[in-house]
Design an enzyme around this catalytic site. Structure first.
Site, PDB file in Angstrom:
ATOM      1  N   HIS A  90     -45.931  44.478 -15.724  1.00 44.66           N
ATOM      2  CA  HIS A  90     -45.052  45.047 -16.758  1.00 44.66           C
ATOM      3  C   HIS A  90     -45.333  44.305 -18.053  1.00 44.66           C
ATOM      4  O   HIS A  90     -45.094  43.106 -18.148  1.00 44.66           O
ATOM      5  CB  HIS A  90     -43.591  44.902 -16.346  1.00 44.66           C
ATOM      6  CG  HIS A  90     -43.258  45.671 -15.103  1.00 44.66           C
ATOM      7  ND1 HIS A  90     -42.890  47.003 -15.132  1.00 44.66           N
ATOM      8  CD2 HIS A  90     -43.286  45.310 -13.794  1.00 44.66           C
ATOM      9  CE1 HIS A  90     -42.683  47.424 -13.886  1.00 44.66           C
ATOM     10  NE2 HIS A  90     -42.915  46.422 -13.050  1.00 44.66           N
TER      11      HIS A  90
ATOM     12  N   ASN B  77     -42.609  51.792 -17.426  1.00 45.81           N
ATOM     13  CA  ASN B  77     -41.152  51.739 -17.672  1.00 45.81           C
ATOM     14  C   ASN B  77     -40.834  50.944 -18.937  1.00 45.81           C
ATOM     15  O   ASN B  77     -40.128  49.952 -18.921  1.00 45.81           O
ATOM     16  CB  ASN B  77     -40.405  51.162 -16.461  1.00 45.81           C
ATOM     17  CG  ASN B  77     -40.851  49.755 -16.097  1.00 45.81           C
ATOM     18  OD1 ASN B  77     -41.970  49.361 -16.405  1.00 45.81           O
ATOM     19  ND2 ASN B  77     -39.979  49.010 -15.462  1.00 45.81           N
TER      20      ASN B  77
ATOM     21  N   HIS C  60     -42.262  53.463  -5.906  1.00 50.65           N
ATOM     22  CA  HIS C  60     -41.320  52.337  -5.886  1.00 50.65           C
ATOM     23  C   HIS C  60     -40.278  52.761  -4.842  1.00 50.65           C
ATOM     24  O   HIS C  60     -39.335  53.489  -5.157  1.00 50.65           O
ATOM     25  CB  HIS C  60     -40.713  52.168  -7.278  1.00 50.65           C
ATOM     26  CG  HIS C  60     -39.536  51.241  -7.352  1.00 50.65           C
ATOM     27  ND1 HIS C  60     -39.561  50.043  -8.002  1.00 50.65           N
ATOM     28  CD2 HIS C  60     -38.273  51.342  -6.857  1.00 50.65           C
ATOM     29  CE1 HIS C  60     -38.388  49.448  -7.911  1.00 50.65           C
ATOM     30  NE2 HIS C  60     -37.575  50.218  -7.219  1.00 50.65           N
TER      31      HIS C  60
ATOM     32  N   HIS D  94     -45.409  47.129  -4.174  1.00 50.30           N
ATOM     33  CA  HIS D  94     -44.669  45.946  -3.672  1.00 50.30           C
ATOM     34  C   HIS D  94     -43.986  46.129  -2.313  1.00 50.30           C
ATOM     35  O   HIS D  94     -42.765  46.038  -2.207  1.00 50.30           O
ATOM     36  CB  HIS D  94     -43.668  45.443  -4.713  1.00 50.30           C
ATOM     37  CG  HIS D  94     -42.892  46.520  -5.454  1.00 50.30           C
ATOM     38  ND1 HIS D  94     -42.092  47.433  -4.825  1.00 50.30           N
ATOM     39  CD2 HIS D  94     -42.829  46.789  -6.789  1.00 50.30           C
ATOM     40  CE1 HIS D  94     -41.542  48.213  -5.743  1.00 50.30           C
ATOM     41  NE2 HIS D  94     -41.977  47.860  -6.926  1.00 50.30           N
TER      42      HIS D  94
ATOM     43  N   ASP E  91     -46.674  42.290  -9.793  1.00 53.66           N
ATOM     44  CA  ASP E  91     -45.414  42.865 -10.292  1.00 53.66           C
ATOM     45  C   ASP E  91     -44.834  41.947 -11.369  1.00 53.66           C
ATOM     46  O   ASP E  91     -43.620  41.742 -11.452  1.00 53.66           O
ATOM     47  CB  ASP E  91     -44.409  43.094  -9.146  1.00 53.66           C
ATOM     48  CG  ASP E  91     -43.254  44.013  -9.575  1.00 53.66           C
ATOM     49  OD1 ASP E  91     -43.293  44.537 -10.700  1.00 53.66           O
ATOM     50  OD2 ASP E  91     -42.315  44.185  -8.773  1.00 53.66           O
TER      51      ASP E  91
ATOM     52  N   PHE F 167     -33.505  41.645 -12.528  1.00 57.65           N
ATOM     53  CA  PHE F 167     -34.436  41.524 -11.413  1.00 57.65           C
ATOM     54  C   PHE F 167     -35.843  41.256 -11.962  1.00 57.65           C
ATOM     55  O   PHE F 167     -36.240  41.872 -12.948  1.00 57.65           O
ATOM     56  CB  PHE F 167     -34.509  42.846 -10.640  1.00 57.65           C
ATOM     57  CG  PHE F 167     -33.337  43.119  -9.740  1.00 57.65           C
ATOM     58  CD1 PHE F 167     -33.245  42.510  -8.497  1.00 57.65           C
ATOM     59  CD2 PHE F 167     -32.344  44.016 -10.111  1.00 57.65           C
ATOM     60  CE1 PHE F 167     -32.186  42.778  -7.646  1.00 57.65           C
ATOM     61  CE2 PHE F 167     -31.284  44.294  -9.260  1.00 57.65           C
ATOM     62  CZ  PHE F 167     -31.201  43.678  -8.017  1.00 57.65           C
TER      63      PHE F 167
END
Lengths: 314, 428
Positions: free
Chosen positions: B65, B97, B181, B234, B307, B325
């Site tokens: 990300h 995202n 996901h 993940h 991740d 998170f």
């Protein structure tokens, strides 16, 4: 053993010795409750802040009285949800209190682990007055004190805890305390409210009150059932809860005459416990409240009063 | 520019498998031009002495990300790429995202424009649905033309089974994966950690393993029904592994990745209430970690992906429920896995490289990856003996949310070469 701890965060890592030290001091303090003047100069010049993020009458006033009887200045800070929304962080609030020179912060918070979080970044003593579903050490200590007054020893006593074990910090702290002092613990409640892994704490799980051996119990500890658990779909209705898990006169007939009935309060009378049982001879609910003050005096004395050994007032 | 990497332990691969071979390697421009026992430098060569060091193909991360556009306070394409290079990565795949979400050809082009300046190759993933809202398919054809590897609404699951089915079906002709996901939001509820003994004693709301596994089951069945490629992001549970193992045996087109933290930490790490252990999917219990490690060795797990999820200090310096998170992983992945898996003899170094380099290259369709003449010069030099303590203050990432701070690790990358350019480290 000399007292070492700066904070009281839970009973999980409190040794039997530390627990006994606190209970002995609490008993000493309780010994003077009958006097007309109950004040000690021990904490003169010390400041205790009750920092409460959840509404509470009994725990907060109990800490307040305990502090005042030890001559501490006690301040109540009730943080409403609105200031949380405003973005005032817990740490910021606590740091502000620290800068004002307070000696102890008594924290009640809905999130597990917040006392640990504060204890890591603050100089004042942090006392956990209930954090989420994690621990409520002073509640368990006052419960243990109440039992200590009735029992010669905890060894092999049968304790039965009934109710919402999953969300109960009171159950968790009592499990640690009772186990450490040698009692056997069984929990009982709707399967949806029993969390996984309890056997690793040496706890037995009874799925119904019929399996729960009411006959052999020395202690029946009834937990408060929260209405919102029903709204979350964890059990069908308070009516059914009461029918399956409520402590009533008929169930009390199965118990030993010397059984002790406890409840952390405030009770939903007629739901988890009937009024009749709550006010019966077996019930120690009033004593628990009295002992709450004694235990909290002991905790404050050892954490910020320089108390390295247990108090002996005789 | 030309570079000579002198006297390293070259991680070579041929049809017989992996060979750790002493030798040198020369780069001209963006390509590897020669590999040999002893190569003489040519005029103008930058010389890198790799004595006693591992020289392997660059690492590839299929899941990071980068937060740009929208949350440049957490990370940017430039800082995330620098962090990647410092971690030995030469290609990273960024998730869509962002704010706004990467759901159109225009946003992909904007990402790729910034990526041109970045230290490593950045390949974007596009959204499955418009605005990542989970309702209508994004213009997948346009996303593919603009250069995405695959599509995903990562960060959130695609709750609607019908949308997931159509996404898989529609994307099949493009040959791209739908990256799942896998999470059932109702089973996840307000959970913040793995549900089990540790969540019981901590009193934090738990996320059952089934919140992931039931969605993995759904997506595998949908991949089978549509004959399409699903990539499970993940993976964290034993049951997900069992399902993927069975699906692979039945010929379903599935690939999957695991994160370094799910291989190294268990839910016991949460006992500190350190918010840097709050991650989704959550750190699982020992039995799950063991299943993941086995699947990593056997190859049921195709690749390791960090991740990498940067968050600001404030977003983590709060109570456990409130904390975001995610944790960052680009700069610690290789030494972490080397120290915890390779060094104690639980995993072959070559297998680690399969999962961090060769396999992800294959998934991404990078045919010129690996130490061979003519291939793109994406290379990492790693020092197995180098011991360093993880110190977020030294990170290139804009964020510092790692649960590994203070831990001493071995096997750090010392030089990273991306397309023939030194992206990290110095020639010496």
């Amino acid at each position: 053993m000399a007292w070492q701890r700066k904070d009281l965060l839970g009973l999980a890592d409190l040794s039997a010795e530390e627990t006994e030290t606190l209970l002995r001091s609490a008993l000493s303090f309780k010994g003077v409750f009958q006097r007309s003047v109950k004040k000690f100069p021990t904490l003169r010049g010390k400041t205790v802040v009750n920092l409460f993020y959840e509404p509470s009458t009994r725990t907060r006033s109990s800490f307040e009285i305990a502090g005042k009887w030890l001559s501490a200045d006690v301040i109540n800070v009730s943080v409403s949800n609105s200031s949380v929304v405003k973005g005032e962080s817990l740490k910021d609030t606590a740091k502000t209190l620290e800068a004002m020179g307070v000696d102890a912060i008594v924290l009640r918070h809905s999130v597990a682990g917040t006392p640990q979080y504060l204890a890591r970044c603050l100089r004042p003593a942090v006392i956990n007055a209930g954090d989420g579903a994690h621990e409520h050490p002073t509640q368990a200590l006052l419960d243990l004190l109440t039992l200590k007054e009735r029992w010669d020893s905890f060894q092999d006593k049968d304790a039965l805890i009934i109710g919402d074990i999953r969300h109960s910090r009171v159950a968790k702290s009592n499990i640690y305390g009772l186990r450490r002092l040698g009692a056997k613990v069984t929990v009982c409640g709707p399967a949806t409210l029993i969390p996984p892994g309890l056997e690793k704490l040496g706890v037995e799980v009874a799925e119904s009150l019929d399996d729960a051996k009411l006959e052999t119990a020395d202690l029946i500890y009834v937990l408060r059932i929260q209405r919102e658990r029903q709204e979350e779909g964890l059990f069908p209705s308070l009516r059914e809860y009461s029918r399956l898990f409520g402590l009533n006169a008929a169930r009390m007939e199965r118990t030993k005459p010397e059984v002790v009935v406890m409840h952390p309060g405030p009770a939903n009378l007629g739901v988890e416990i009937t009024t009749e049982v709550a006010y019966s001879k077996a019930s120690s609910i009033q004593e628990q409240v009295t002992n709450g003050v004694a235990v909290r005096m002991a905790v404050l004395y050892h954490l910020i009063g320089g108390g390295r050994q247990s108090v002996d007032l005789d | 520019m030309s570079i000579l990497i002198k006297q390293g332990k070259l991680l070579l691969k041929d049809t017989d498998g992996h060979h750790l071979t002493a030798g040198s390697l020369r780069i001209e421009g963006s390509r590897i031009v020669s590999i040999g026992r002893d190569i003489q430098p040519q005029a103008g060569d930058i010389i890198i002495d790799a004595t006693d060091k591992i020289v392997g193909p660059g690492l590839i991360d299929t899941h990071v990300h980068l937060r740009e556009p929208g949350r440049e306070d957490k990370e940017t394409i430039a800082t995330g790429a620098k962090a990647a290079a410092a971690g030995g990565f030469t290609t990273i795949v960024c998730m869509p995202n962002t704010t706004p979400p990467i759901d159109s050809g225009a946003t992909i082009s904007a990402i790729l424009l910034k990526a041109k300046e970045a230290s490593v190759r950045v390949i974007p993933v596009g959204c499955v649905t418009k605005g990542r809202k989970g309702q209508e398919l994004a213009e997948i054809g346009e996303l593919v033309e603009a250069g995405v590897w695959g599509i995903s609404d990562d960060g959130d699951p695609i709750v609607d089974g019908e949308i997931m089915r159509r996404a898989l079906e529609y994307s099949r002709p493009f040959g791209i994966p739908v990256i799942s996901h896998a999470e059932d939001p109702r089973l996840m509820g307000k959970g913040v950690m793995h549900e089990g003994f540790i969540s019981t004693i901590l009193g934090l709301p738990g996320i059952p393993a089934e919140a992931e596994s039931v969605m993995v089951a759904r997506d595998l069945l949908l991949a089978k029904a549509t004959n399409s490629w699903v990539h499970i992001a993940h993976v964290s549970t034993k049951e997900s592994i069992e399902l993927i193992t069975a699906a692979k045996a039945r010929g379903i087109k599935v690939s999957c990745e695991v994160t370094p933290h799910h291989l190294v930490l268990t839910d016991e790490a949460v006992q500190s209430f350190d918010t840097n252990t709050k991650v989704n999917p959550p750190l699982r219990s020992k039995e799950h970690v063991e299943a993941l490690r086995k699947a990593l060795t056997s190859g049921v797990i195709d690749c390791i992906a960090t991740d990498h999820a940067p968050h600001t200090w404030e977003e983590k310096d709060c109570d456990y429920m409130q904390a975001e998170f995610g944790l960052i992983g680009l700069e610690t992945a290789l030494p972490l896995l080397y120290t915890h898996l390779v060094k104690p003899g639980l995993l072959e170094l070559a297998t680690l490289w399969e999962r961090m380099s060769y396999q992800p290259a294959k998934l991404l369709g990078l045919t010129d990856h690996g130490l061979a003449v003519g291939n793109r010069a994406d290379i990492v030099i790693m020092d197995e003996a180098l011991a360093k303590t993880v110190d977020p203050k030294t990170f290139f990432s804009r964020s510092s949310n790692t649960p590994f701070a203070g831990e001493q690790l071995f096997g750090w990358p010392v030089v990273t070469i991306v397309g023939g350019n030194i992206a990290f480290g110095e020639a010496k």
